[in-house]
Design a protein around this motif. Structure first.
Motif, PDB file in Angstrom:
ATOM      1  N   ALA A 280       0.831  -1.205   0.000  1.00 29.03           N
ATOM      2  CA  ALA A 280       0.000   0.000   0.000  1.00 29.03           C
ATOM      3  C   ALA A 280       0.865   1.255   0.000  1.00 29.03           C
ATOM      4  O   ALA A 280       0.528   2.244  -0.658  1.00 29.03           O
ATOM      5  CB  ALA A 280      -0.933  -0.006   1.201  1.00 29.03           C
ATOM      6  N   ALA A 281       1.993   1.221   0.709  1.00 29.35           N
ATOM      7  CA  ALA A 281       2.893   2.372   0.733  1.00 29.35           C
ATOM      8  C   ALA A 281       3.475   2.634  -0.650  1.00 29.35           C
ATOM      9  O   ALA A 281       3.603   3.790  -1.070  1.00 29.35           O
ATOM     10  CB  ALA A 281       4.002   2.150   1.750  1.00 29.35           C
ATOM     11  N   SER A 282       3.811   1.574  -1.376  1.00 31.18           N
ATOM     12  CA  SER A 282       4.327   1.736  -2.742  1.00 31.18           C
ATOM     13  C   SER A 282       3.271   2.331  -3.661  1.00 31.18           C
ATOM     14  O   SER A 282       3.553   3.223  -4.462  1.00 31.18           O
ATOM     15  CB  SER A 282       4.774   0.382  -3.298  1.00 31.18           C
ATOM     16  N   ILE A 283       2.063   1.842  -3.542  1.00 24.72           N
ATOM     17  CA  ILE A 283       0.957   2.348  -4.367  1.00 24.72           C
ATOM     18  C   ILE A 283       0.662   3.795  -4.024  1.00 24.72           C
ATOM     19  O   ILE A 283       0.447   4.634  -4.910  1.00 24.72           O
ATOM     20  CB  ILE A 283      -0.283   1.460  -4.192  1.00 24.72           C
ATOM     21  N   THR A 284       0.669   4.116  -2.727  1.00 20.72           N
ATOM     22  CA  THR A 284       0.411   5.490  -2.284  1.00 20.72           C
ATOM     23  C   THR A 284       1.466   6.440  -2.841  1.00 20.72           C
ATOM     24  O   THR A 284       1.153   7.546  -3.273  1.00 20.72           O
ATOM     25  CB  THR A 284       0.390   5.561  -0.753  1.00 20.72           C
ATOM     26  N   PHE A 285       2.726   5.992  -2.846  1.00 21.25           N
ATOM     27  CA  PHE A 285       3.791   6.819  -3.423  1.00 21.25           C
ATOM     28  C   PHE A 285       3.520   7.095  -4.895  1.00 21.25           C
ATOM     29  O   PHE A 285       3.637   8.228  -5.362  1.00 21.25           O
ATOM     30  CB  PHE A 285       5.150   6.151  -3.258  1.00 21.25           C
TER      31      PHE A 285
ATOM     32  N   ASN B 215       6.735  11.889 -11.650  1.00 17.00           N
ATOM     33  CA  ASN B 215       7.733  11.720 -12.707  1.00 17.00           C
ATOM     34  C   ASN B 215       8.023  10.267 -13.020  1.00 17.00           C
ATOM     35  O   ASN B 215       8.820   9.987 -13.916  1.00 17.00           O
ATOM     36  CB  ASN B 215       9.036  12.426 -12.335  1.00 17.00           C
ATOM     37  N   VAL B 216       7.413   9.339 -12.313  1.00 20.16           N
ATOM     38  CA  VAL B 216       7.608   7.924 -12.595  1.00 20.16           C
ATOM     39  C   VAL B 216       6.638   7.545 -13.702  1.00 20.16           C
ATOM     40  O   VAL B 216       5.430   7.651 -13.561  1.00 20.16           O
ATOM     41  CB  VAL B 216       7.350   7.068 -11.332  1.00 20.16           C
ATOM     42  N   ASN B 217       7.208   7.126 -14.834  1.00 19.12           N
ATOM     43  CA  ASN B 217       6.376   6.827 -15.986  1.00 19.12           C
ATOM     44  C   ASN B 217       6.999   5.681 -16.771  1.00 19.12           C
ATOM     45  O   ASN B 217       8.168   5.731 -17.138  1.00 19.12           O
ATOM     46  CB  ASN B 217       6.271   8.069 -16.868  1.00 19.12           C
ATOM     47  N   GLY B 218       6.236   4.635 -17.007  1.00 16.62           N
ATOM     48  CA  GLY B 218       6.703   3.532 -17.824  1.00 16.62           C
ATOM     49  C   GLY B 218       7.771   2.676 -17.182  1.00 16.62           C
ATOM     50  O   GLY B 218       8.560   2.051 -17.874  1.00 16.62           O
ATOM     51  N   ALA B 219       7.821   2.653 -15.862  1.00 18.57           N
ATOM     52  CA  ALA B 219       8.829   1.855 -15.159  1.00 18.57           C
ATOM     53  C   ALA B 219       8.158   0.716 -14.417  1.00 18.57           C
ATOM     54  O   ALA B 219       7.016   0.829 -13.979  1.00 18.57           O
ATOM     55  CB  ALA B 219       9.587   2.736 -14.174  1.00 18.57           C
ATOM     56  N   ILE B 220       8.881  -0.373 -14.296  1.00 17.95           N
ATOM     57  CA  ILE B 220       8.411  -1.485 -13.479  1.00 17.95           C
ATOM     58  C   ILE B 220       9.096  -1.365 -12.125  1.00 17.95           C
ATOM     59  O   ILE B 220      10.319  -1.486 -12.036  1.00 17.95           O
ATOM     60  CB  ILE B 220       8.724  -2.836 -14.133  1.00 17.95           C
ATOM     61  N   LEU B 221       8.333  -1.086 -11.101  1.00 15.69           N
ATOM     62  CA  LEU B 221       8.872  -0.951  -9.758  1.00 15.69           C
ATOM     63  C   LEU B 221       8.467  -2.176  -8.953  1.00 15.69           C
ATOM     64  O   LEU B 221       7.310  -2.337  -8.593  1.00 15.69           O
ATOM     65  CB  LEU B 221       8.342   0.323  -9.085  1.00 15.69           C
ATOM     66  N   ALA B 222       9.418  -3.016  -8.695  1.00 13.81           N
ATOM     67  CA  ALA B 222       9.136  -4.232  -7.930  1.00 13.81           C
ATOM     68  C   ALA B 222       8.911  -3.876  -6.465  1.00 13.81           C
ATOM     69  O   ALA B 222       9.731  -3.215  -5.843  1.00 13.81           O
ATOM     70  CB  ALA B 222      10.287  -5.208  -8.052  1.00 13.81           C
TER      71      ALA B 222
END
Length: 59
Positions: free
Chosen positions: A31-36, A44-51
């Motif tokens: 949830a913290a990752s999604i909230t970020f 500015n995060v666009n088109g990245a896969i964040l594990a």
């Protein structure tokens, strides 16, 4: 105790078997990752896969 089929297998796979397996990510951590990503800090995060998997993808 692993029973290796050969000495080569023991040399190559033995150290991997000694690695510490990370714990799975908790619901709060996910949830913290999604909230970020939904916040202004993540604009500015666009088109990245964040594990967000508790480092499982790093193994």
């Amino acid at each position: 105790m692993a029973n290796w089929g050969s000495q080569l297998a023991a040399e190559r796979l033995g150290p991997l078997m000694q690695a510490t397996v990370p714990t799975p990510a908790t619901a709060a951590q996910l949830a913290a990752s999604i909230t970020f990503l939904l916040s202004d800090d993540g604009t500015n995060v666009n088109g990245a896969i964040l594990a967000s998997d508790g480092a499982w993808s790093a193994l």
